[in-house]
Design a protein around this motif. Structure first.
Motif: not given
Length: 152
Positions: A122-123, A130-136, A145-150
């Motif tokens: 999903l991430v 085009g969605m930025a990590p903060d928006s995700i 941490d989870f989003v960055n690792a994904a």
């Protein structure tokens, strides 16, 4: 205390075993005849035998108060497999409020089954649009941490 597994009562052991092994790709860990345990941590139990263990109390199936949840990153492809097999869908593949793509359907005894894309998938899918990590993080509720690792 150690949690071991969830157990579903089934009316036809062979039909249910085939459903979970063939359609959902589950591997049998133990087969005790009236009870079959799967590697994934759930079991199916022959309904009339299970009733006997409950001192003859009736065992009903088909409630919608629980579900078994599986992950598979090609949800749309899996829906095609369900449709080809004639499986009764509760709903087609759709996004949940946190944007995860899922399908829900019924097993042969009308237990609710959900198959959704993994949260890592999903991430990556949202990031590819085009969605930025903060928006995700805001959309999914996943920690940074989870989003960055994904995305690594």
């Amino acid at each position: 205390m150690k949690y071991v597994c969830a157990l579903l009562a089934v009316s036809d052991m062979e039909r249910s075993r085939d459903f979970y092994t063939s359609l959902l790709g589950q591997t049998v860990k133990f087969d005790f005849g009236a009870n079959v345990s799967f590697e994934a941590g759930f079991a199916i139990h022959q309904q009339d035998h299970f009733s006997g263990l409950l001192d003859g109390r009736p065992v009903r199936t088909g409630g919608n108060d629980a579900e078994l949840y599986f992950e598979h990153d090609d949800v749309e492809g899996f829906v095609a497999k369900l449709t080809a097999a004639g499986i009764e869908l509760i709903h087609v593949a759709r996004e949940q409020p946190w944007r995860q793509l899922v399908v829900r359907f019924l097993d042969p005894d009308h237990h609710v089954i959900e198959v959704g894309e993994s949260m890592e998938h999903l991430v990556r899918r949202l990031h590819a649009t085009g969605m930025a990590p903060d928006s995700i993080c805001q959309t999914t509720g996943m920690p940074h941490d989870f989003v960055n690792a994904a995305l690594a």
